[in-house]
Motif scaffolding. Structure first.
Motif, mmCIF file in Angstrom:
data_model
loop_
_atom_site.group_PDB
_atom_site.id
_atom_site.type_symbol
_atom_site.label_atom_id
_atom_site.label_comp_id
_atom_site.label_asym_id
_atom_site.label_seq_id
_atom_site.Cartn_x
_atom_site.Cartn_y
_atom_site.Cartn_z
ATOM 1 N N PRO B 15 0.398 -1.135 0.263
ATOM 2 C CA PRO B 15 0.725 0.142 0.274
ATOM 3 C C PRO B 15 0.991 1.050 -0.092
ATOM 4 O O PRO B 15 2.086 1.119 0.773
ATOM 5 N N VAL B 47 8.184 -13.538 9.704
ATOM 6 C CA VAL B 47 7.015 -12.888 10.198
ATOM 7 C C VAL B 47 5.991 -14.261 9.397
ATOM 8 O O VAL B 47 5.153 -14.195 10.110
ATOM 9 N N ALA B 48 6.207 -14.401 7.897
ATOM 10 C CA ALA B 48 4.678 -15.153 7.673
ATOM 11 C C ALA B 48 5.311 -16.350 8.158
ATOM 12 O O ALA B 48 3.863 -16.962 8.519
ATOM 13 N N VAL B 51 4.279 -15.429 13.085
ATOM 14 C CA VAL B 51 3.218 -14.155 13.356
ATOM 15 C C VAL B 51 2.286 -15.437 13.132
ATOM 16 O O VAL B 51 1.692 -15.649 12.269
ATOM 17 N N ARG B 52 1.180 -15.348 14.694
ATOM 18 C CA ARG B 52 -0.433 -15.625 14.206
ATOM 19 C C ARG B 52 -0.992 -14.635 15.804
ATOM 20 O O ARG B 52 -0.154 -14.380 16.029
ATOM 21 N N PRO B 60 -0.822 -9.308 16.604
ATOM 22 C CA PRO B 60 -0.102 -10.550 15.624
ATOM 23 C C PRO B 60 0.878 -10.876 16.982
ATOM 24 O O PRO B 60 1.308 -9.442 18.091
ATOM 25 N N THR B 61 1.640 -12.225 17.344
ATOM 26 C CA THR B 61 2.066 -12.473 17.946
ATOM 27 C C THR B 61 2.933 -13.384 17.560
ATOM 28 O O THR B 61 2.656 -14.683 16.603
ATOM 29 N N GLU B 62 4.283 -14.182 17.813
ATOM 30 C CA GLU B 62 4.723 -15.133 17.865
ATOM 31 C C GLU B 62 4.555 -16.569 18.832
ATOM 32 O O GLU B 62 4.746 -17.870 18.798
ATOM 33 N N PRO B 85 -3.984 -4.104 14.890
ATOM 34 C CA PRO B 85 -2.910 -3.904 15.176
ATOM 35 C C PRO B 85 -1.975 -2.657 15.489
ATOM 36 O O PRO B 85 -1.586 -1.771 16.403
ATOM 37 N N ALA B 86 -2.091 -1.650 14.389
ATOM 38 C CA ALA B 86 -1.581 -0.419 14.397
ATOM 39 C C ALA B 86 -2.169 0.458 16.191
ATOM 40 O O ALA B 86 -1.517 1.169 16.188
ATOM 41 N N ALA B 89 -0.287 -0.261 18.838
ATOM 42 C CA ALA B 89 1.708 0.143 18.385
ATOM 43 C C ALA B 89 1.190 2.025 18.912
ATOM 44 O O ALA B 89 1.810 1.988 20.133
ATOM 45 N N ARG B 93 2.114 3.634 22.279
ATOM 46 C CA ARG B 93 3.845 4.135 22.018
ATOM 47 C C ARG B 93 3.026 6.059 23.370
ATOM 48 O O ARG B 93 3.348 6.207 23.910
#
Lengths: 196, 196
Positions: B15, B47-48, B51-52, B60-62, B85-86, B89, B93
């Motif tokens: 994008p 990441v692919a 991360v789930r 998203p997390t590992e 998820p953004a 963050a 922050r």
């Protein structure tokens, strides 16, 4: 550092991509199927492993010699010297130039420690000295560094019998005279062309 | 398609990245050491593959459960519901929010075929019904779709004894009254706060 943070950091190293854009890209990819993300990773790996500078002109290629240098329909007697592969792509896309290229790999920039030996200048001189090159077109960027590089190349090629030309300076098509900078306008006036 | 063309095409799918930027990024990477390019590829692959979405909140997390959901210092009684998820963050922050999150995975958009079942709404209701959640903060985007999603969530949570709040509407800090849109101004006037 988590996988997500790692990817954001790597994206943020790319030119023109700040931390916010890097985050946006990462979160976008998190929303995509894993195959999509893997595909981008595979493309990067392929480029990292297979793409090397062409041994003749320096343009990136997957072969020993690039498609343009090995195309017999392209005139080897005309060599267009550019700073980087992006310029090759632009010239290929927007003109019907049928000669070949020589990619310097940047421009002279003594303050950054980039001297002639850091660029593909020696191989250009060898290439021209080697033979059938009748014309070298200097197509470095019209910036101060590009002009300096061009001047250096003129001197390096002066002793050889090859014709050396450079791209015309003048008004950009679609521009407005009011906004043309004075150097360009002065060039355009000096190099004015007879029309009738 | 060559490796270079392939990478340009993949970048251009991201994008906000058009073909020109994709080319610029690709040519930039061609200039970098292969390890640098491989590193970006590795981050993408990680990441692919790893991360789930967190099984509790969807962020998203590992791990099976994300860092925030498994942090005992974060108050499980306050759940901030966000679209993506953004937003997690951003809230992490810029605020000192010490509760937990629930990531819907988008907003309701019937025209695009995104109904309640496409979002993590059922799991939110289960989570709230399940127990100790005293307050649900609706932090969907202040857009039409975000508001609609927020309204839908209010109804979905209405039968439960949990307090439901939403982020305050009002003037953005640093803005100029002259440029504030009328809906925001009207909200700010209605929700005016006593200062003395």
């Amino acid at each position: 550092m988590s996988a997500i943070e790692g990817l954001i950091a790597e994206f943020a190293r790319l030119p023109g991509i700040g931390r916010k854009t890097a985050q946006r890209l990462t979160y976008h990819l998190l929303d995509q199927p894993a195959e999509q993300v893997s595909k981008l990773a595979t493309c990067l790996t392929t480029v990292a492993e297979r793409v090397r500078p062409c041994s003749v002109c320096g343009n990136p290629t997957e072969a020993e010699v690039c498609d343009i240098c090995s195309d017999p329909r392209r005139d080897p007697a005309i060599v267009c010297v550019v700073e980087d592969p992006a310029t090759v792509a632009v010239v290929e896309r927007s003109t019907d130039f049928r000669g070949r290229y020589h990619v310097l790999g940047g421009h002279l920039s003594p303050l950054d420690g980039i001297g002639p030996e850091a660029l593909r200048i020696a191989t250009l001189v060898d290439r021209v000295r080697g033979g059938d090159v009748h014309e070298v077109i200097l197509a470095t960027n019209p910036s101060m560094e590009g002009e300096a590089t061009s001047t250096y190349l003129q001197q390096a090629l002066a002793a050889l019998p090859t014709k050396v030309t450079r791209l015309a300076r003048g008004l950009p098509v679609g521009g407005d005279l009011e906004y043309v900078d004075s150097v360009t306008l002065s060039h355009a006036l000096t190099a004015r062309q007879e029309v009738q």
